[in-house]
Write a protein that holds these residues in place. Sequence first.
Motif, PDB file in Angstrom:
ATOM      1  N   PHE A  81       0.820  -1.204   0.000  1.00 49.59           N
ATOM      2  CA  PHE A  81       0.000   0.000   0.000  1.00 49.59           C
ATOM      3  C   PHE A  81       0.859   1.261   0.000  1.00 49.59           C
ATOM      4  O   PHE A  81       2.002   1.238   0.451  1.00 49.59           O
ATOM      5  CB  PHE A  81      -0.917   0.009   1.223  1.00 49.59           C
ATOM      6  CG  PHE A  81      -1.991  -1.031   1.152  1.00 49.59           C
ATOM      7  CD1 PHE A  81      -3.257  -0.700   0.700  1.00 49.59           C
ATOM      8  CD2 PHE A  81      -1.733  -2.344   1.506  1.00 49.59           C
ATOM      9  CE1 PHE A  81      -4.242  -1.657   0.610  1.00 49.59           C
ATOM     10  CE2 PHE A  81      -2.714  -3.309   1.416  1.00 49.59           C
ATOM     11  CZ  PHE A  81      -3.974  -2.958   0.967  1.00 49.59           C
ATOM     12  N   SER A  83       0.610   3.796   1.848  1.00 51.88           N
ATOM     13  CA  SER A  83       0.992   4.164   3.219  1.00 51.88           C
ATOM     14  C   SER A  83       1.740   3.026   3.912  1.00 51.88           C
ATOM     15  O   SER A  83       2.033   3.112   5.087  1.00 51.88           O
ATOM     16  CB  SER A  83      -0.256   4.506   4.013  1.00 51.88           C
ATOM     17  OG  SER A  83      -1.070   3.352   4.128  1.00 51.88           O
ATOM     18  N   ALA A  85       0.802   0.570   5.315  1.00 53.01           N
ATOM     19  CA  ALA A  85      -0.150  -0.132   6.184  1.00 53.01           C
ATOM     20  C   ALA A  85       0.528  -1.175   7.069  1.00 53.01           C
ATOM     21  O   ALA A  85       0.059  -2.287   7.203  1.00 53.01           O
ATOM     22  CB  ALA A  85      -1.262  -0.778   5.351  1.00 53.01           C
ATOM     23  N   ILE A  86       1.642  -0.794   7.681  1.00 52.89           N
ATOM     24  CA  ILE A  86       2.296  -1.674   8.649  1.00 52.89           C
ATOM     25  C   ILE A  86       1.454  -1.660   9.920  1.00 52.89           C
ATOM     26  O   ILE A  86       1.088  -0.587  10.393  1.00 52.89           O
ATOM     27  CB  ILE A  86       3.726  -1.169   8.965  1.00 52.89           C
ATOM     28  CG1 ILE A  86       4.554  -1.048   7.689  1.00 52.89           C
ATOM     29  CG2 ILE A  86       4.410  -2.059   9.990  1.00 52.89           C
ATOM     30  CD1 ILE A  86       4.822  -2.335   6.980  1.00 52.89           C
ATOM     31  N   PHE A  87       1.148  -2.842  10.466  1.00 50.74           N
ATOM     32  CA  PHE A  87       0.329  -2.888  11.685  1.00 50.74           C
ATOM     33  C   PHE A  87       1.161  -2.352  12.850  1.00 50.74           C
ATOM     34  O   PHE A  87       2.135  -2.987  13.255  1.00 50.74           O
ATOM     35  CB  PHE A  87      -0.142  -4.317  11.961  1.00 50.74           C
ATOM     36  CG  PHE A  87      -0.836  -4.939  10.775  1.00 50.74           C
ATOM     37  CD1 PHE A  87      -1.801  -4.223  10.074  1.00 50.74           C
ATOM     38  CD2 PHE A  87      -0.534  -6.218  10.367  1.00 50.74           C
ATOM     39  CE1 PHE A  87      -2.450  -4.781   8.975  1.00 50.74           C
ATOM     40  CE2 PHE A  87      -1.169  -6.778   9.273  1.00 50.74           C
ATOM     41  CZ  PHE A  87      -2.128  -6.058   8.567  1.00 50.74           C
ATOM     42  N   PRO A  88       0.770  -1.201  13.412  1.00 45.81           N
ATOM     43  CA  PRO A  88       1.665  -0.545  14.374  1.00 45.81           C
ATOM     44  C   PRO A  88       1.777  -1.274  15.710  1.00 45.81           C
ATOM     45  O   PRO A  88       2.733  -1.058  16.433  1.00 45.81           O
ATOM     46  CB  PRO A  88       1.038   0.839  14.556  1.00 45.81           C
ATOM     47  CG  PRO A  88      -0.364   0.717  14.098  1.00 45.81           C
ATOM     48  CD  PRO A  88      -0.428  -0.410  13.126  1.00 45.81           C
ATOM     49  N   HIS A  89       0.786  -2.139  16.022  1.00 49.24           N
ATOM     50  CA  HIS A  89       0.837  -2.800  17.328  1.00 49.24           C
ATOM     51  C   HIS A  89       1.575  -4.128  17.278  1.00 49.24           C
ATOM     52  O   HIS A  89       1.676  -4.818  18.280  1.00 49.24           O
ATOM     53  CB  HIS A  89      -0.575  -2.996  17.874  1.00 49.24           C
ATOM     54  CG  HIS A  89      -1.453  -3.813  16.963  1.00 49.24           C
ATOM     55  ND1 HIS A  89      -1.657  -3.488  15.641  1.00 49.24           N
ATOM     56  CD2 HIS A  89      -2.168  -4.929  17.186  1.00 49.24           C
ATOM     57  CE1 HIS A  89      -2.471  -4.376  15.096  1.00 49.24           C
ATOM     58  NE2 HIS A  89      -2.793  -5.262  16.007  1.00 49.24           N
ATOM     59  N   LEU A  90       2.079  -4.497  16.085  1.00 49.79           N
ATOM     60  CA  LEU A  90       2.794  -5.767  15.964  1.00 49.79           C
ATOM     61  C   LEU A  90       4.266  -5.509  15.646  1.00 49.79           C
ATOM     62  O   LEU A  90       4.612  -4.479  15.073  1.00 49.79           O
ATOM     63  CB  LEU A  90       2.173  -6.609  14.838  1.00 49.79           C
ATOM     64  CG  LEU A  90       0.683  -6.959  14.980  1.00 49.79           C
ATOM     65  CD1 LEU A  90       0.220  -7.765  13.774  1.00 49.79           C
ATOM     66  CD2 LEU A  90       0.412  -7.725  16.254  1.00 49.79           C
ATOM     67  N   TYR A  98       2.276 -12.192   9.234  1.00 47.80           N
ATOM     68  CA  TYR A  98       0.825 -12.094   9.452  1.00 47.80           C
ATOM     69  C   TYR A  98       0.015 -12.989   8.517  1.00 47.80           C
ATOM     70  O   TYR A  98      -0.902 -13.679   8.932  1.00 47.80           O
ATOM     71  CB  TYR A  98       0.370 -10.635   9.296  1.00 47.80           C
ATOM     72  CG  TYR A  98      -1.025 -10.416   9.820  1.00 47.80           C
ATOM     73  CD1 TYR A  98      -1.227 -10.092  11.150  1.00 47.80           C
ATOM     74  CD2 TYR A  98      -2.127 -10.563   9.002  1.00 47.80           C
ATOM     75  CE1 TYR A  98      -2.493  -9.916  11.652  1.00 47.80           C
ATOM     76  CE2 TYR A  98      -3.412 -10.387   9.497  1.00 47.80           C
ATOM     77  CZ  TYR A  98      -3.587 -10.059  10.823  1.00 47.80           C
ATOM     78  OH  TYR A  98      -4.848  -9.905  11.310  1.00 47.80           O
ATOM     79  N   GLY A  99       0.377 -12.992   7.243  1.00 42.94           N
ATOM     80  CA  GLY A  99      -0.384 -13.760   6.261  1.00 42.94           C
ATOM     81  C   GLY A  99      -0.255 -15.266   6.433  1.00 42.94           C
ATOM     82  O   GLY A  99      -1.038 -16.028   5.873  1.00 42.94           O
ATOM     83  N   ARG A 101      -0.401 -16.752   9.381  1.00 41.88           N
ATOM     84  CA  ARG A 101      -1.053 -17.183  10.632  1.00 41.88           C
ATOM     85  C   ARG A 101      -2.053 -18.289  10.398  1.00 41.88           C
ATOM     86  O   ARG A 101      -2.197 -19.207  11.192  1.00 41.88           O
ATOM     87  CB  ARG A 101      -1.765 -15.999  11.285  1.00 41.88           C
ATOM     88  CG  ARG A 101      -0.805 -14.933  11.698  1.00 41.88           C
ATOM     89  CD  ARG A 101      -1.336 -13.934  12.675  1.00 41.88           C
ATOM     90  NE  ARG A 101      -2.777 -13.746  12.661  1.00 41.88           N
ATOM     91  CZ  ARG A 101      -3.408 -13.004  13.540  1.00 41.88           C
ATOM     92  NH1 ARG A 101      -2.737 -12.403  14.470  1.00 41.88           N
ATOM     93  NH2 ARG A 101      -4.706 -12.854  13.480  1.00 41.88           N
ATOM     94  N   ARG A 146       6.248  -8.684   3.758  1.00 45.13           N
ATOM     95  CA  ARG A 146       4.963  -9.192   4.224  1.00 45.13           C
ATOM     96  C   ARG A 146       4.109  -9.690   3.052  1.00 45.13           C
ATOM     97  O   ARG A 146       3.384 -10.669   3.175  1.00 45.13           O
ATOM     98  CB  ARG A 146       4.222  -8.060   4.967  1.00 45.13           C
ATOM     99  CG  ARG A 146       2.953  -8.485   5.621  1.00 45.13           C
ATOM    100  CD  ARG A 146       2.364  -7.345   6.403  1.00 45.13           C
ATOM    101  NE  ARG A 146       1.842  -6.303   5.536  1.00 45.13           N
ATOM    102  CZ  ARG A 146       1.225  -5.208   5.978  1.00 45.13           C
ATOM    103  NH1 ARG A 146       1.090  -5.008   7.262  1.00 45.13           N
ATOM    104  NH2 ARG A 146       0.764  -4.312   5.141  1.00 45.13           N
ATOM    105  N   ALA A 147       4.214  -8.998   1.921  1.00 45.32           N
ATOM    106  CA  ALA A 147       3.433  -9.400   0.755  1.00 45.32           C
ATOM    107  C   ALA A 147       4.091 -10.575   0.034  1.00 45.32           C
ATOM    108  O   ALA A 147       3.412 -11.492  -0.418  1.00 45.32           O
ATOM    109  CB  ALA A 147       3.276  -8.223  -0.190  1.00 45.32           C
TER     110      ALA A 147
END
Lengths: 359, 269
Positions: A81, A83, A85-90, A98-99, A101, A146-147
């Motif tokens: 993305f 931005s 879109a990195i998950f800030p709480h992880l 993440y993908g 999981r 991540r992608a």
Amino acid sequence: MSIISLKAIEKYYGDYHALKGIDCEIAEGEFFSLLGPSGCGKTTLLRVIAGFEDVSSGTVVIGGQNMAGVPANKRPTNMVFQSYAIFPHLSVAENVGYGLRRARLPRAELAEKVNGALKMVGLEGFGGRASHALSGGQRQRVALARALILEPKVLLLDEPLSALDKKMREQMQTELRRLQRQVGITFILVTHDQEEALIMSDRIAVMFEGEIAQLAAPQELYRRPLTRRVGEFIGVMNFLDARQVDTGISQVRFDVDGLGEVEIKPEQLPKGARSFYSVVGLRPEALSIVYDGSPKSAVPGKVVDLSYYGDMTYYEVQLEGTSSPVTISMKNLTSRPVLERGAETQVTWDAGSLVVFAS
Amino acid sequence: MKGGWLRIYAIGYLVFLYLPVVLLPMFAFNEGTVIAFPLKGFTTEWFVQLAGIEALHGALLNSVFIALVTASLSVIFGICAARASTRFRFPFKGPIMGAIMVPLVLPEIIVAVSLLVVVVQVLDLPLSAWTVIAGHTLICTPFAIAILSSAFQGLDQSLEEAAVDLGETRWGAFKNIILPLVSPGIVASFLICFTISLDEFIIAFFLTGAEPTLPVYIWSQLRFPTKIPAVMALGTLMLVASLIILSVAEYYRRRGVERVGGKDSGGFL
């Protein structure tokens, strides 16, 4: 073999016609760019491929499978993305993994895959870091890892470099190219930066107002823009009015404003069109200032302005019989002193680089 | 001195605001039964006395129960409204959100009287803790929405799409990405709603049944001069509890803003 085929894609937002019949085949393993000014529909098209937007009509086929009714989470595509879109709480590792999981891999195997992905993007050993403490370039790499860890058939990149500074952007351009060759996955890049598209892509689709204006390899696109608008959008182009005066078997002659009579080859004419009045386009490097010798075709001109770039100088030269000056680029050599504003000079051209537009 | 008058004004303002509050614990520890200067001696007797009043304990439990249920309901409604208003576009969004937020500025006496009329005359229901909960939820929900909206607004929309893109379902993305990121807002709004409900008087006074809430009980005790020092002690305890709860709420709200890397745009403290 094409990995993605788009057929007659139409997209409406209420009354707004965002995509107007997009037909396009994207080959497996190619670096494909969607290039256009903001609001041309390039991001919408990317989101249609990703499954975030429904089409009003038309079909999207990815890897031989019709994507109608297939939601984004079931498509063989992954997206980087704008931005990031990195998950800030992880943490970085949790983001990258993440993908996976849902795959419920054993812990060791998951860690190995995450490390592999981080290594691929040059972030080895960053797994334990908090993701909100990363720099822009690092976030970009985490988003890529991540992608790519999911080994998608197609990687979608939505203006991924627009938030980086110039140095970082140039570095990431090379790196993305290298990464794409390494993993062999089809990359689709959305960008408004024509230079970026030229540097990185195997093929580029130039979009204006929801339509593909031209789809070609970078060199073809730069040398032979189909329309004046494409020529203007990609790089710099000088436009001069011209009248066709004579058509032979091996050459066509034009009377070009400012240059006089110019002979070109029939291949340089736009397909089918043989209109009498035309516009011709010349890149700054197709024109040159005469420093020595006397070429048989040269016209006088006056330097009205210049921009010095170190390696190159861009001159604005006023020719006789034209309304606005033309841009000429010259490599700076010691034997070619930079001209002053107001200097009188001679201008010559490379007739083979002339592009004719059916006005 | 430059700004001298402004400084005097500021100090005067603060004294006016907080002096009465400071008097509360002063008299709570004062040995005399009459609320007057000079202070007599230090005692903790009033606090001991508090522990022995059965009706007070009932009122306290009642209030805590109402506040817990009210806060839970308000936060759930708040999450729904805040998400709807920040994530989706729908017709009449402005007027609808406005209508939800109006109880924030509506005089409570009007809310209380009209609710009383509806409950007793129209619906013909008995007054109970649940009627108070209904009234409190009405006035607390706007606070929850205000806090939660800022939490939801700070979120990048692509976060949810990124999760879906990585194989998550819509619900999974909401549960695993959005909720953890707005959780500080949820905690903060829960605590604020809890505090508002705990010390709300007018609505509770109108809508309460046989079992009064704590503020209503305190008000009823003010008629008996001998009970006043105990009320002062109770007030002191509530003051401390409120300060702690509000501080915790603000801490969580600020942490939430920091976490998503947003800019702090106000809040209640």
